[in-house]
Design an enzyme around this catalytic site. Sequence first.
Site, PDB file in Angstrom:
ATOM      1  N   ARG A 123       1.036  -1.109  -0.025  1.00  0.00           N
ATOM      2  CA  ARG A 123      -0.196   0.060   0.331  1.00  0.00           C
ATOM      3  C   ARG A 123       0.344   1.178   0.295  1.00  0.00           C
ATOM      4  O   ARG A 123       1.308   1.767   1.055  1.00  0.00           O
ATOM      5  CB  ARG A 123      -1.055   0.229   1.452  1.00  0.00           C
ATOM      6  CG  ARG A 123      -1.662   1.274   1.267  1.00  0.00           C
ATOM      7  CD  ARG A 123      -2.965   1.039   2.852  1.00  0.00           C
ATOM      8  NE  ARG A 123      -3.965   2.242   2.833  1.00  0.00           N
ATOM      9  CZ  ARG A 123      -3.421   3.077   3.572  1.00  0.00           C
ATOM     10  NH1 ARG A 123      -2.771   3.502   3.834  1.00  0.00           N
ATOM     11  NH2 ARG A 123      -4.635   3.978   3.302  1.00  0.00           N
ATOM     12  N   SER A 178     -12.764  -3.443   0.099  1.00  0.00           N
ATOM     13  CA  SER A 178     -12.708  -3.323   1.568  1.00  0.00           C
ATOM     14  C   SER A 178     -14.451  -2.566   1.309  1.00  0.00           C
ATOM     15  O   SER A 178     -14.708  -1.770   0.628  1.00  0.00           O
ATOM     16  CB  SER A 178     -12.132  -1.185   0.884  1.00  0.00           C
ATOM     17  OG  SER A 178     -10.505  -1.271   1.037  1.00  0.00           O
ATOM     18  N   LYS A 218      -4.710   5.998   8.243  1.00  0.00           N
ATOM     19  CA  LYS A 218      -5.716   6.145   6.602  1.00  0.00           C
ATOM     20  C   LYS A 218      -5.804   7.865   6.955  1.00  0.00           C
ATOM     21  O   LYS A 218      -6.781   8.477   7.090  1.00  0.00           O
ATOM     22  CB  LYS A 218      -6.968   5.223   6.209  1.00  0.00           C
ATOM     23  CG  LYS A 218      -7.777   5.343   5.354  1.00  0.00           C
ATOM     24  CD  LYS A 218      -8.850   4.045   5.372  1.00  0.00           C
ATOM     25  CE  LYS A 218      -9.433   4.747   4.583  1.00  0.00           C
ATOM     26  NZ  LYS A 218      -9.370   4.485   2.751  1.00  0.00           N
TER      27      LYS A 218
HETATM   28  N1  TZP Z   1      -8.542   0.964   6.087  1.00  0.00           N
HETATM   29  C1  TZP Z   1      -9.915   0.871   7.366  1.00  0.00           C
HETATM   30  S1  TZP Z   1      -8.502   1.238   8.965  1.00  0.00           S
HETATM   31  C2  TZP Z   1      -6.512   2.045   7.604  1.00  0.00           C
HETATM   32  C3  TZP Z   1      -6.889   1.135   5.878  1.00  0.00           C
HETATM   33  C4  TZP Z   1      -6.138   0.999   5.230  1.00  0.00           C
HETATM   34  C5  TZP Z   1      -5.618   1.555   8.362  1.00  0.00           C
HETATM   35  C6  TZP Z   1      -4.910   0.832   9.098  1.00  0.00           C
HETATM   36  O1  TZP Z   1      -4.404   1.055   9.531  1.00  0.00           O
HETATM   37  P1  TZP Z   1      -3.645   1.005  11.198  1.00  0.00           P
HETATM   38  O2  TZP Z   1      -2.404   1.357  11.245  1.00  0.00           O
HETATM   39  O3  TZP Z   1      -3.145  -0.435  11.642  1.00  0.00           O
HETATM   40  O4  TZP Z   1      -4.827   1.002  11.845  1.00  0.00           O
END
Ligand code: TZP
Length: 208
Positions: free
Chosen positions: A41, A110, A139
């Site tokens: 990502r 998602s 995010k």
């Molecule tokens: N989609 C929903 S929350 C998120 C994504 C890509 C971020 C997740 O990252 P982390 O650091 O595990 O909270």
Amino acid sequence: MSGALRLPPLYAIVDPLATGRAPDALAAALLAGGSRLLQLRLKDVGTRELLAAATAIAPLARRHGARFLVNDRPDVARAAGADGVHLGQDDLPVAAARRVMGPGAIVGVSTHDLDEARAADAAGADYLGVGPIYATGSKVGALPPRGPALVRAVRAVVRPPLVAIGGITAATAAEVLAAGADSVAMIAALVDTPDPAAAVRDVLRRLS
Ligand code: TZP
Ligand code: MG
């Protein structure tokens, strides 16, 4: 892909955040720690840089017997020889991604609520991302956290495996899996640490 997908309990996301780590070095560390499912990502790079990172990581993952997915971009996933792609609500639809990637590719989507989960299931997603579960700083524009209750609610209405995401750590992974997730996705809890391989080992030890 054909047939039900079985996911390992940890879904490690190769997103360097602000650590300055190189994606391939980060992927190597996550694999060395025992992760058998990686998603690349990289939100702030151009297509060629994304392809270069994916092309470097695909053979590393294969050597470890791990599956490798690319976020957002079926074209890059296919060109790099990845196993699949992870699609957001604004990316290509599942059917179009399959046309790009060919049969056998893993396509995940998602989802953030029951309607999106039902739609992704109906579209034939191989797994559903579900979140955010907890508050996340990883995010941009993340929706408010919904807690493990979101996993429980989605589990009750769809068939594909669920990957919970958002603020999950080694300390909370077990409760999220207990709510019905097949796998927990993590970025910061693995990446924003001094030793990502050790962070993976810690999560896997706690879940075993
Ligand atoms: N989609 C929903 S929350 C998120 C994504 C890509 C971020 C997740 O990252 P982390 O650091 O595990 O909270
Ligand atoms: Mg996306």
